[in-house]
Design a protein around this motif. Structure first.
Motif, PDB file in Angstrom:
ATOM      1  N   PRO A 193       2.389   2.348  -4.591  1.00 46.82           N
ATOM      2  CA  PRO A 193       2.860   3.258  -3.535  1.00 46.82           C
ATOM      3  C   PRO A 193       4.337   3.553  -3.700  1.00 46.82           C
ATOM      4  N   VAL A 194       4.804   4.597  -3.043  1.00 47.92           N
ATOM      5  CA  VAL A 194       6.232   4.912  -3.079  1.00 47.92           C
ATOM      6  C   VAL A 194       7.002   3.864  -2.295  1.00 47.92           C
ATOM      7  N   LEU A 195       8.303   3.835  -2.499  1.00 52.52           N
ATOM      8  CA  LEU A 195       9.144   2.813  -1.893  1.00 52.52           C
ATOM      9  C   LEU A 195       9.078   2.829  -0.370  1.00 52.52           C
ATOM     10  N   LEU A 196       8.955   4.009   0.236  1.00 52.42           N
ATOM     11  CA  LEU A 196       8.967   4.130   1.694  1.00 52.42           C
ATOM     12  C   LEU A 196       7.564   4.178   2.296  1.00 52.42           C
ATOM     13  N   ALA A 197       6.557   3.766   1.559  1.00 53.70           N
ATOM     14  CA  ALA A 197       5.186   3.777   2.073  1.00 53.70           C
ATOM     15  C   ALA A 197       5.056   2.853   3.275  1.00 53.70           C
ATOM     16  N   SER A 198       4.172   3.213   4.213  1.00 54.53           N
ATOM     17  CA  SER A 198       3.931   2.388   5.394  1.00 54.53           C
ATOM     18  C   SER A 198       3.327   1.048   4.980  1.00 54.53           C
ATOM     19  N   GLY A 199       3.720   0.000   5.684  1.00 53.28           N
ATOM     20  CA  GLY A 199       3.296  -1.356   5.339  1.00 53.28           C
ATOM     21  C   GLY A 199       1.812  -1.555   5.107  1.00 53.28           C
ATOM     22  N   PRO A 200       0.947  -1.161   6.047  1.00 55.15           N
ATOM     23  CA  PRO A 200      -0.496  -1.414   5.882  1.00 55.15           C
ATOM     24  C   PRO A 200      -1.139  -0.680   4.710  1.00 55.15           C
ATOM     25  N   VAL A 201      -0.470   0.334   4.152  1.00 54.63           N
ATOM     26  CA  VAL A 201      -1.071   1.091   3.048  1.00 54.63           C
ATOM     27  C   VAL A 201      -0.237   0.960   1.771  1.00 54.63           C
TER      28      VAL A 201
END
Length: 245
Positions: A193-201
């Protein structure tokens, strides 16, 4: 039968930010009954069906006027659409007259929703929270729900999470959910995932190709990511500065 049919669910912006609520007064009651009868007492956004005045009070059917301003007449029934209470709230943004009812609406409109009501639950929920892909249509998206919080994903990233072992029962799409089709699209998603992706995903998907395995299943994985690349460039900058001076 309902007359509204629309094959593409474009992410329409909110039609208006008005502060008046549809459905007040005796004239509105007459118009509402005409519109509901025409649409077979069915919400044109989510498909909820209600027989006449029975059904869930919280999902009471209402008539939504698609024009931003003005008051409809019986000659303008084609500009009105039947929606349930929660779906109606999604069409009025942050209008306090609708409270928080939109939280009970489905994330996505149904595939044949007319364009006047084919919006997502929020006009800000059209960006994949794992890879930051900006979708042009709700049909490109899925949602993963954890602890009551929905996280919007592009379909490839939804497939990546399924491939990583996420619970299929926690996903939602516009129309019928086909988890196998989503899994087949996992390879289209980035491995990480990208660096700023939401925690659960923020889950990575299993690497599949030789190149992916080389980059993500060897020690090189510590470099082949945003943080690793940042650290590498900092180190190279320090080495270059010493070499120059």
């Amino acid at each position: 039968m309902a007359t509204h049919q629309h094959p593409d669910m474009e992410l329409e912006p909110r039609a208006d930010k008005r502060r008046t609520r549809d459905g007040q007064g005796p004239r509105w009651r007459v118009i509402r009954e005409e519109v509901l009868e025409r649409d077979d007492y069915t919400c044109q956004r989510c498909g909820y069906e209600q027989e006449a005045e029975s059904g869930e009070p919280s999902k009471r059917l209402e008539a939504h006027f698609a024009d931003a301003h003005g008051s409809p007449s019986l000659e303008q029934l084609d500009r009105l659409v039947t929606v349930c209470g929660p779906c109606h709230a999604t069409l009025h943004g942050d209008d306090p007259a609708y409270g928080n009812r939109r939280d009970a609406a489905p994330m996505f409109p149904r595939p044949d929703a007319p364009p006047e009501v084919a919006t997502m639950r929020s006009d800000r929920q059209h960006v994949c929270q794992r890879c930051q892909h900006v979708a042009e249509s709700a049909t490109e998206l899925a949602a993963y729900t954890e602890s009551g919080q929905a996280h919007v994903l592009c379909k490839p990233c939804a497939g990546a999470l399924l491939a990583a072992g996420y619970d299929p029962e926690s996903f939602e799409v516009a129309g019928a959910l086909d988890t196998e089709s989503l899994r087949e699209r996992a390879s289209e998603a980035p491995v990480r995932p990208v660096l700023l992706a939401s925690g659960p995903v923020r889950e990575s998907r299993p690497p599949e190709t030789p190149t992916e395995r080389f980059l993500y299943a060897t020690p090189l994985r510590y470099v082949a990511n945003p943080i690793g690349l940042t650290v590498l460039f900092i180190l190279l900058g320090v080495v270059f500065s010493f070499a120059v001076f």
